[in-house]
Design an enzyme around this catalytic site. Structure first.
Site, short mmCIF file in Angstrom:
data_model
loop_
_atom_site.label_atom_id
_atom_site.label_comp_id
_atom_site.label_asym_id
_atom_site.label_seq_id
_atom_site.Cartn_x
_atom_site.Cartn_y
_atom_site.Cartn_z
N LYS A 140 -7.50 -4.39 5.42
CA LYS A 140 -6.29 -3.83 4.85
C LYS A 140 -6.51 -2.36 4.50
O LYS A 140 -7.44 -2.01 3.77
CB LYS A 140 -5.86 -4.59 3.60
CG LYS A 140 -5.33 -5.99 3.88
CD LYS A 140 -4.88 -6.69 2.62
CE LYS A 140 -3.55 -6.21 2.12
NZ LYS A 140 -3.07 -7.01 0.96
N ILE A 141 -5.63 -1.51 5.02
CA ILE A 141 -5.69 -0.08 4.77
C ILE A 141 -4.34 0.37 4.22
O ILE A 141 -3.31 0.13 4.85
CB ILE A 141 -6.01 0.69 6.07
CG1 ILE A 141 -7.40 0.28 6.59
CG2 ILE A 141 -5.93 2.20 5.84
CD1 ILE A 141 -7.77 0.94 7.91
#
Length: 391
Positions: A140-141
């Site tokens: 997750k970014i």
């Protein structure tokens, strides 16, 4: 009885769980949700981990080992969280295999304190990918401005990405551009595009929370009549942009090379206002090729009384645009709403991350003294983290 979650799945919405804990894993609860409630993926965030690590003694043995080794708190957090995510990936592997790699994904977030540092984000994404070492992992970014290049660079390494904290339409368009560029670079780098997955997590309920607060302050009847409409309209217009991008010639060239589309994922789908239907952010966002990640309470609520009325998105674009026009006419600046939500979203996850670090630090100290339940030292810290909420 009608299997309402199966109906939702058949309508093209992948049901994912927005939660993870070692208790859920060791009890078989996650596998049960996969088998019985059509759960086909898992999302996590710093708030979820802060709560999980403070609420159960399942982590004690690992905390004792980490304390004995003398690891620092940041390494300890990553050892604890990646252990759970690796386990969850194995539990969800049948969904991954059965969907040719589309579903069965489990997400773990980069340190949110690096949300505005692209190089650190990419470096951590690579480290997490190596550490968990499962093909059905998502990194997750956050979709900050700096995060866009990190998304492209991470995908170019052949690493699957869940882009999180998307609130606005223009930023969502930029995220899709970063995805396409990343896949093009991955192809040039010799990676098999069929193994690379991605979702774009578009946050929903928080939009209503912020807009409704502003509408209440305006106070007119016209303003109050718009409460509870902004979030769904925003997501519906995001899906319109998705259909445009993923019908383009540029996308078709990548698809021909084996790529899967970056699906819109509706996040933050629990209803914050008790006056609203508890499954509104599921029922009103049914469209093919989407993901809806829900807390377990929402999954059970939909199983009990959710209504799958077919596609509730693609025919609503004009109505959604009218909602935006009406919001502007009463004085709601949606660009400011989106900027506020992005800033607060990163700040909340940074606060949760710090709570997680503080809690694990105390737990490590307690483990070093040989106490029976070292993690209980962290429970007070998790309360503040839990308030941050969100998928």
């Amino acid at each position: 009885m009608t299997d309402k979650l199966n109906e939702l799945t058949a309508a093209g919405v992948a049901v994912w769980l927005d939660d993870l804990s070692r208790v859920r894993l060791s009890s078989g609860g996650l596998d049960q949700l996969r088998r019985e409630k059509h759960v086909a993926g898992v999302t996590t965030n710093p708030t979820i981990f802060a709560k999980a690590l403070s609420d159960a003694d399942e982590y004690n043995w690992q905390l004792r080992d980490l304390a004995t080794r003398g690891v620092d708190v940041e390494e300890a957090v990553r050892m604890l969280t990646t252990y759970d995510v690796r386990w969850a990936c194995d539990v969800m592997r049948p969904s991954y295999d059965g969907s040719a790699g589309v579903d069965g994904r489990v997400s773990i977030e980069v340190d949110p304190r690096s949300a505005h540092d692209a190089d650190k984000t990419v470096a951590e994404a690579k480290a997490l990918w190596w550490l968990v070492d499962r093909p059905n992992l998502f990194i997750k970014i956050p979709a900050t401005e700096e995060g866009l290049s990190a998304i492209t660079d991470t995908l170019a390494e052949g690493i699957s990405v869940n882009v999180t904290l998307i609130f606005g339409l223009d930023r969502y368009s930029a995220v899709m551009e970063a995805f396409l560029a990343g896949l093009e670079q991955a192809k040039a780098n010799g990676h098999d595009l069929s193994t690379i997955g991605s979702v774009a997590s578009f946050f929903v309920s928080r939009v209503d929370s912020e807009v409704d607060k502003r509408l209440e302050k305006i106070g007119s009847d016209q303003a109050k009549a718009l409460r509870g409409k902004a979030a769904v309209a925003n997501a519906q217009l995001a899906y319109e942009r998705y259909t445009e991008v993923f019908s383009s010639d540029r996308w078709k060239a990548l698809e021909a090379a084996g790529a899967h589309p970056q699906r819109p994922l509706w996040a933050s789908t629990s209803t914050k206002n008790p006056d609203y239907r508890d499954v509104i952010y599921v029922e009103e966002l049914i469209a093919a090729g989407t993901v809806n990640t829900m807390p377990e309470s929402v999954i059970h609520a939909y199983a009990d009384h959710g209504e799958t009325r077919g596609d509730t998105v693609t025919g609503a674009y004009d109505a959604a645009r009218k909602v935006f026009a009406d919001l502007e006419s009463v004085g709601v600046d949606m660009s400011d709403v989106i900027a506020t939500l992005e800033r607060e979203g990163v700040e909340k996850f940074e606060a949760s991350w710090q709570e997680l670090l503080d809690g694990v630090s105390k737990s490590l100290a307690a483990a070093g003294t040989g106490k029976d339940s070292p993690n209980k030292a962290a429970k007070g810290n998790a309360k503040a983290a839990e308030k941050a909420g969100g998928a």
